[in-house]
Design a protein around this motif. Structure first.
Motif, PDB file in Angstrom:
ATOM      1  N   ALA A  90       0.952  -0.965  -0.087  1.00 25.33           N
ATOM      2  CA  ALA A  90      -0.006  -0.185  -0.044  1.00 25.33           C
ATOM      3  C   ALA A  90       1.118   1.083  -0.081  1.00 25.33           C
ATOM      4  O   ALA A  90       0.441   2.203  -0.584  1.00 25.33           O
ATOM      5  CB  ALA A  90      -0.966  -0.096   1.277  1.00 25.33           C
ATOM      6  N   PHE A  91       1.855   1.249   0.893  1.00 27.73           N
ATOM      7  CA  PHE A  91       2.818   2.481   0.737  1.00 27.73           C
ATOM      8  C   PHE A  91       3.503   2.741  -0.534  1.00 27.73           C
ATOM      9  O   PHE A  91       3.703   3.755  -1.049  1.00 27.73           O
ATOM     10  CB  PHE A  91       3.849   2.303   1.984  1.00 27.73           C
ATOM     11  N   GLU A  94       0.347   3.628  -3.178  1.00 30.90           N
ATOM     12  CA  GLU A  94      -0.084   4.997  -2.846  1.00 30.90           C
ATOM     13  C   GLU A  94       1.104   6.105  -2.898  1.00 30.90           C
ATOM     14  O   GLU A  94       0.736   7.088  -2.729  1.00 30.90           O
ATOM     15  CB  GLU A  94      -0.720   5.091  -1.555  1.00 30.90           C
ATOM     16  N   ALA A  96       3.200   6.707  -0.736  1.00 32.34           N
ATOM     17  CA  ALA A  96       3.364   7.135   0.639  1.00 32.34           C
ATOM     18  C   ALA A  96       4.948   7.325   1.051  1.00 32.34           C
ATOM     19  O   ALA A  96       5.115   7.234   2.451  1.00 32.34           O
ATOM     20  CB  ALA A  96       2.549   6.218   1.506  1.00 32.34           C
ATOM     21  N   LYS A 141      -0.876  11.031   2.054  1.00 32.09           N
ATOM     22  CA  LYS A 141      -0.557   9.586   1.398  1.00 32.09           C
ATOM     23  C   LYS A 141      -0.352   8.692   2.372  1.00 32.09           C
ATOM     24  O   LYS A 141      -0.465   7.453   2.209  1.00 32.09           O
ATOM     25  CB  LYS A 141       0.579   9.718   0.297  1.00 32.09           C
ATOM     26  N   ALA A 145      -2.658   5.284   2.534  1.00 31.78           N
ATOM     27  CA  ALA A 145      -2.082   4.088   2.297  1.00 31.78           C
ATOM     28  C   ALA A 145      -2.560   3.149   3.338  1.00 31.78           C
ATOM     29  O   ALA A 145      -2.925   1.915   2.937  1.00 31.78           O
ATOM     30  CB  ALA A 145      -0.245   4.247   2.313  1.00 31.78           C
TER      31      ALA A 145
END
Ligand code: FES
Ligand code: FES
Length: 157
Positions: A90-91, A94, A96, A141, A145
């Motif tokens: 996810a990081f 996204e 992030a 972000k 995330a």
């Protein structure tokens, strides 16, 4: 006086010769080479050194290694085996992270938050992750995330 302690880190047991004043962060990085846990402020003020102890987020720079005996310690290296953990994915997806220095600590704190909180909201994420500082991203972000991890989509504060 130094003594040998046993630490359970990422599912493996290590016998380590430590001084009474060695922090868990020193042991992780300097004795075991687990460099994913970052040394930022070394004062308990930035969150870069966050690890999980029995599933809860702790700052390893202000925790003595001897106090971690008998507990399950998880570092970013042990968060998943093989594939990236959903938070790591996810990081990345996204956007992030920029320099990435804060990212391991962010992810470990986020993991504790996701485990603890049944009904996560953006406000919960912001509040529980307030101790993790980032100099690059502006945080938006990062929150997105964490909220994008499967099971969190669509929930808003
Ligand atoms: Fe531990 Fe900053 S390095 S809180
Ligand atoms: Fe650089 Fe957070 S991405 S400090």
């Amino acid at each position: 006086m130094k003594s040998i302690i046993e630490l359970n880190i990422n599912g493996a047991k290590y016998d380590l010769l430590v001084s009474p004043n060695n922090t868990l962060l020193e042991v992780l990085r300097d004795k075991l080479g687990l460099m994913g846990t970052k040394r930022g402020c070394d004062l308990g003020a930035c969150g870069a050194c966050t690890v999980l102890i029995n599933g809860e987020a702790y700052l390893s720079c202000i925790m003595l290694a001897v106090d971690a005996v008998g507990k399950e310690i998880t570092t970013i290296e042990g968060l998943s085996s093989g594939e990236l953990h959903p938070l790591q994915k996810a990081f990345a997806e996204e956007g992030a992270l920029q320099c990435g220095f804060c990212t391991p600590g962010m992810i470990m704190t986020a993991q504790a938050v996701l485990q603890e909180e049944g009904n996560i909201t953006e406000e919960t994420v912001k509040k529980k992750m307030a101790g993790n500082l980032c100099r690059c991203t502006g945080y938006k972000k990062i929150v997105e995330a964490v909220m994008s991890v499967p099971g969190q989509e669509g929930k808003v504060s």
